[in-house]
Every structure is written in structure tokens, then in C-alpha cells.
Scaffold this motif. Structure first.
Motif, PDB file in Angstrom:
ATOM      1  N   SER A  15       0.836  -1.196   0.000  1.00  0.00           N
ATOM      2  CA  SER A  15       0.000   0.000   0.000  1.00  0.00           C
ATOM      3  C   SER A  15       0.874   1.251   0.000  1.00  0.00           C
ATOM      4  N   PHE A  16       0.311   2.351  -0.475  1.00  0.00           N
ATOM      5  CA  PHE A  16       1.065   3.597  -0.489  1.00  0.00           C
ATOM      6  C   PHE A  16       1.505   3.970   0.925  1.00  0.00           C
ATOM      7  N   GLU A  17       0.616   3.808   1.884  1.00  0.00           N
ATOM      8  CA  GLU A  17       0.943   4.156   3.263  1.00  0.00           C
ATOM      9  C   GLU A  17       2.140   3.355   3.770  1.00  0.00           C
ATOM     10  N   GLN A  18       2.199   2.057   3.438  1.00  0.00           N
ATOM     11  CA  GLN A  18       3.331   1.226   3.850  1.00  0.00           C
ATOM     12  C   GLN A  18       4.626   1.693   3.182  1.00  0.00           C
ATOM     13  N   ARG A  19       4.581   1.952   1.889  1.00  0.00           N
ATOM     14  CA  ARG A  19       5.787   2.382   1.169  1.00  0.00           C
ATOM     15  C   ARG A  19       6.224   3.774   1.599  1.00  0.00           C
ATOM     16  N   PHE A  20       5.265   4.660   1.885  1.00  0.00           N
ATOM     17  CA  PHE A  20       5.586   5.995   2.369  1.00  0.00           C
ATOM     18  C   PHE A  20       6.303   5.899   3.718  1.00  0.00           C
ATOM     19  N   HIS A  21       5.779   5.065   4.603  1.00  0.00           N
ATOM     20  CA  HIS A  21       6.385   4.874   5.917  1.00  0.00           C
ATOM     21  C   HIS A  21       7.791   4.265   5.783  1.00  0.00           C
ATOM     22  N   MET A  22       7.954   3.274   4.913  1.00  0.00           N
ATOM     23  CA  MET A  22       9.276   2.669   4.705  1.00  0.00           C
ATOM     24  C   MET A  22      10.273   3.698   4.193  1.00  0.00           C
ATOM     25  N   CYS A  23       9.840   4.556   3.294  1.00  0.00           N
ATOM     26  CA  CYS A  23      10.728   5.606   2.778  1.00  0.00           C
ATOM     27  C   CYS A  23      11.123   6.572   3.894  1.00  0.00           C
ATOM     28  N   LYS A  24      10.151   6.952   4.712  1.00  0.00           N
ATOM     29  CA  LYS A  24      10.467   7.865   5.822  1.00  0.00           C
ATOM     30  C   LYS A  24      11.499   7.237   6.757  1.00  0.00           C
ATOM     31  N   LEU A  25      11.340   5.956   7.042  1.00  0.00           N
ATOM     32  CA  LEU A  25      12.317   5.264   7.891  1.00  0.00           C
ATOM     33  C   LEU A  25      13.674   5.157   7.204  1.00  0.00           C
ATOM     34  N   GLY A  26      13.660   4.801   5.939  1.00  0.00           N
ATOM     35  CA  GLY A  26      14.911   4.584   5.208  1.00  0.00           C
ATOM     36  C   GLY A  26      15.724   5.840   4.956  1.00  0.00           C
ATOM     37  N   PHE A  27      15.067   6.981   4.852  1.00  0.00           N
ATOM     38  CA  PHE A  27      15.764   8.220   4.498  1.00  0.00           C
ATOM     39  C   PHE A  27      15.851   9.224   5.644  1.00  0.00           C
ATOM     40  N   LYS A  28      15.413   8.849   6.833  1.00  0.00           N
ATOM     41  CA  LYS A  28      15.326   9.818   7.933  1.00  0.00           C
ATOM     42  C   LYS A  28      16.675  10.379   8.362  1.00  0.00           C
ATOM     43  N   LYS A  29      17.755   9.676   8.134  1.00  0.00           N
ATOM     44  CA  LYS A  29      19.066  10.156   8.574  1.00  0.00           C
ATOM     45  C   LYS A  29      19.776  10.995   7.521  1.00  0.00           C
ATOM     46  N   LEU A  30      19.222  11.100   6.337  1.00  0.00           N
ATOM     47  CA  LEU A  30      19.849  11.906   5.285  1.00  0.00           C
ATOM     48  C   LEU A  30      19.430  13.361   5.417  1.00  0.00           C
ATOM     49  N   ARG A  31      20.402  14.217   5.544  1.00  0.00           N
ATOM     50  CA  ARG A  31      20.112  15.643   5.659  1.00  0.00           C
ATOM     51  C   ARG A  31      19.593  16.171   4.327  1.00  0.00           C
ATOM     52  N   ASN A  32      18.773  17.201   4.414  1.00  0.00           N
ATOM     53  CA  ASN A  32      18.217  17.861   3.229  1.00  0.00           C
ATOM     54  C   ASN A  32      17.432  16.913   2.330  1.00  0.00           C
ATOM     55  N   THR A  33      16.844  15.891   2.915  1.00  0.00           N
ATOM     56  CA  THR A  33      16.048  14.921   2.158  1.00  0.00           C
ATOM     57  C   THR A  33      14.678  14.808   2.807  1.00  0.00           C
ATOM     58  N   ARG A  34      13.651  14.868   1.961  1.00  0.00           N
ATOM     59  CA  ARG A  34      12.274  14.740   2.455  1.00  0.00           C
ATOM     60  C   ARG A  34      11.558  13.669   1.658  1.00  0.00           C
ATOM     61  N   VAL A  35      10.598  13.035   2.290  1.00  0.00           N
ATOM     62  CA  VAL A  35       9.736  12.067   1.624  1.00  0.00           C
ATOM     63  C   VAL A  35       8.406  12.777   1.397  1.00  0.00           C
ATOM     64  N   LEU A  36       7.971  12.822   0.145  1.00  0.00           N
ATOM     65  CA  LEU A  36       6.756  13.549  -0.223  1.00  0.00           C
ATOM     66  C   LEU A  36       5.653  12.595  -0.666  1.00  0.00           C
ATOM     67  N   ASP A  37       4.411  12.988  -0.429  1.00  0.00           N
ATOM     68  CA  ASP A  37       3.260  12.168  -0.824  1.00  0.00           C
ATOM     69  C   ASP A  37       2.559  12.726  -2.061  1.00  0.00           C
ATOM     70  N   ILE A  38       3.282  13.466  -2.877  1.00  0.00           N
ATOM     71  CA  ILE A  38       2.690  14.164  -4.025  1.00  0.00           C
ATOM     72  C   ILE A  38       1.961  13.224  -4.980  1.00  0.00           C
TER      73      ILE A  38
END
Length: 79
Positions: A15-38
Motif C-alpha cells: 500500500s502507499f501508506e506502507q511504502r511511504f512509511h518505509m521511505c520515511k524510515l529509510g531516508f530519515k538520517k539523510l540531511r536535506n532529504t524529504r519524503v513527499l506524498d505528491i
């Protein structure tokens, strides 16, 4: 980082919600990086070109990079 909401050429997605959450977890330590739901707000199915056009319309000041999974290379010509 923009997870796809409704892929035009693949149907077996989490589901989009699952993949969005996985991306937020996977990229949370990268500076200047955001996960968008566009893509959740765009017409379905999602096409990368339309997503890019929308982003550049909203933020023409941005420089974008496209990264895709190796599983998409085989059908890349269909894009």
C-alpha cells in the motif's frame, strides 16, 4: 523521495501508506532529504513524467534527480 502511489506498469505493490512509511524510515538520517506524498494527490495511474512536470511547476527552482529500482529497467522503454 517520492514513493509511487499507483504504478502504471506494476500491480503487486504494498500500500502507499506502507511504502511511504518505509521511505520515511529509510531516508530519515539523510540531511536535506524529504519524503513527499505528491503522487497520492495526482491522477491515477502515476506516470513519472507527470510527477516531474507537477514538481517543476510548483518549484521551478529545484534541480531533480531520478532514481528507479532495477526491477523497472526491463520495461523502461514503455515509459
Amino acid at each position: 523521495v517520492i514513493p509511487c502511489d499507483d504504478h502504471a506498469f506494476k500491480s503487486a505493490l504494498f500500500s502507499f501508506e506502507q511504502r511511504f512509511h518505509m521511505c520515511k524510515l529509510g531516508f530519515k538520517k539523510l540531511r536535506n532529504t524529504r519524503v513527499l506524498d505528491i503522487e497520492q494527490k495526482l491522477n491515477k495511474p502515476n506516470y513519472s513524467l507527470e510527477t516531474i512536470k507537477t514538481i517543476l511547476k510548483l518549484r521551478p527552482d529545484l534541480s531533480l534527480n531520478l532514481a528507479i529500482g532495477s526491477d523497472l529497467l526491463q520495461g523502461f522503454q514503455q515509459w
